[in-house]
Design a protein around this motif. Structure first.
Motif, PDB file in Angstrom:
ATOM      1  N   LEU A   1       0.942  -0.908  -0.113  1.00 32.36           N
ATOM      2  CA  LEU A   1      -0.151   0.083   0.539  1.00 32.36           C
ATOM      3  C   LEU A   1       0.576   0.831   0.066  1.00 32.36           C
ATOM      4  CD1 LEU A   1      -2.883  -0.878   1.920  1.00 32.36           C
ATOM      5  CD2 LEU A   1      -2.559  -1.875  -0.299  1.00 32.36           C
ATOM      6  N   GLN A   2       2.385   1.172   0.124  1.00 33.08           N
ATOM      7  CA  GLN A   2       2.889   1.962   0.114  1.00 33.08           C
ATOM      8  C   GLN A   2       2.469   3.266   1.487  1.00 33.08           C
ATOM      9  OE1 GLN A   2       6.059   2.635  -1.957  1.00 33.08           O
ATOM     10  NE2 GLN A   2       5.427   0.477  -1.842  1.00 33.08           N
ATOM     11  N   ASN A   3       2.232   2.880   2.418  1.00 31.49           N
ATOM     12  CA  ASN A   3       1.996   3.377   3.705  1.00 31.49           C
ATOM     13  C   ASN A   3       0.178   3.891   3.865  1.00 31.49           C
ATOM     14  OD1 ASN A   3       4.219   2.124   5.248  1.00 31.49           O
ATOM     15  ND2 ASN A   3       5.846   3.500   4.585  1.00 31.49           N
ATOM     16  N   GLU A   4       0.189   3.256   2.672  1.00 32.10           N
ATOM     17  CA  GLU A   4      -1.589   4.721   2.568  1.00 32.10           C
ATOM     18  C   GLU A   4      -2.262   3.557   3.885  1.00 32.10           C
ATOM     19  OE1 GLU A   4      -4.724   6.337  -0.439  1.00 32.10           O
ATOM     20  OE2 GLU A   4      -2.844   5.514  -1.352  1.00 32.10           O
ATOM     21  N   THR A   5      -3.221   4.671   3.910  1.00 30.08           N
ATOM     22  CA  THR A   5      -4.229   3.884   5.214  1.00 30.08           C
ATOM     23  C   THR A   5      -5.488   2.987   4.201  1.00 30.08           C
ATOM     24  OG1 THR A   5      -3.753   5.900   6.265  1.00 30.08           O
ATOM     25  CG2 THR A   5      -6.099   4.091   6.761  1.00 30.08           C
TER      26      THR A   5
END
Length: 266
Positions: A103-107
């Motif tokens: 998620l590339q650190n997306e919530t």
């Protein structure tokens, strides 16, 4: 033994579909090139969804430790991607990502959210949500691609065979009942009607005694949807197994687990 067989399979020429298999006429095949590393992927149109027909191979870096909060990128069995064997595993089976990397650190998405999470996918593609995976599953059923039982009747819950590859699946050492024709690991020549080509390459564990688990008899991919039962820090995955017939779209995994990614077109 399974690791040895997977190594051998790197040098075996295989096709995504046998000529004798029946492929749904709505499935269309194409190609797409990821401009980040110039990797070309097969892609398929299934109904009104466009999926990559291979696991994502994008590997911006490689780690050999685990984390549930920081992005981690792996190659199967922790083979170094700079070696010939590591390159072979990456090219054949794709990279593995923990949830922060995927998620590339997306919530992650809440149950009612509809936003798109690009994550680690190329421009124009994104991490499929649980609802998008469920839509794929429903299409398999609606298109008459559910597997057939011994009595010749369709099992409407037997959706995994249409999404699983025709090669590499192995049965676990022990099964509780007699193998059934609806199972992914039985009569594999009847698998892959969708050309989705789900390979049984397991996952990288983030706890316990084994680093790599279920290779050769399970497949799974991340969704962009957050867990519900175990908490929003967990991620919902989709999974299938060689000794079962179902394609499960609600399994919750620790975010530190390494899984392949399949991207879907925006």
């Amino acid at each position: 033994m399974r690791k040895i067989l997977l190594v051998i399979s790197l040098f075996v020429l295989w096709c995504c579909q046998d000529e004798d298999n029946v492929v749904c006429p709505d499935v269309q095949i194409g190609n797409f090139t990821d401009e980040r590393d110039q990797t070309t992927y097969r892609c398929i149109t299934i109904g009104n969804q466009v999926w990559m027909a291979e696991n994502l191979r994008y590997l911006p870096e490689q780690q050999f430790d685990v984390s549930s909060t920081e992005p981690r990128y792996y190659v199967m069995f922790d083979n170094d991607a700079k070696t010939e064997l590591g390159k072979g595993f990456l090219n054949a089976y794709g990279a593995y990502y923990n949830l922060p990397a995927a998620l590339q650190n997306e919530t992650a998405l809440g149950p009612d959210e509809t936003r798109i999470i690009k994550g680690v996918c190329p421009d124009g593609w994104h991490i499929p949500s649980q609802k998008e995976w469920q839509k794929l599953s429903q299409y398999v059923l609606d298109s008459g691609m559910a597997a057939i039982m011994n009595d010749g009747q369709v099992d409407e819950t037997a959706l995994a065979k249409a999404l699983a590859s025709t090669t590499m699946w192995m049965m676990p050492e022990y099964t509780e009942i007699e193998p059934q024709p609806t199972w992914v690991g039985v009569e594999m020549e009847k698998n892959n009607a969708t050309l989705f080509n789900g390979l049984p390459i397991g996952f990288r564990a983030c706890a316990g005694d084994e680093d790599w688990m279920h290779s050769a008899y399970s497949a799974g991919w991340w969704s962009s949807t957050a867990g519900v039962q175990m908490g929003p820090e967990f991620g919902i995955t989709v999974r299938m197994w060689s000794d079962l017939h179902t394609f499960v779209t609600n399994v919750e995994f620790n975010p530190g687990v390494g899984l392949p990614v399949r991207c879907i077109k925006d």
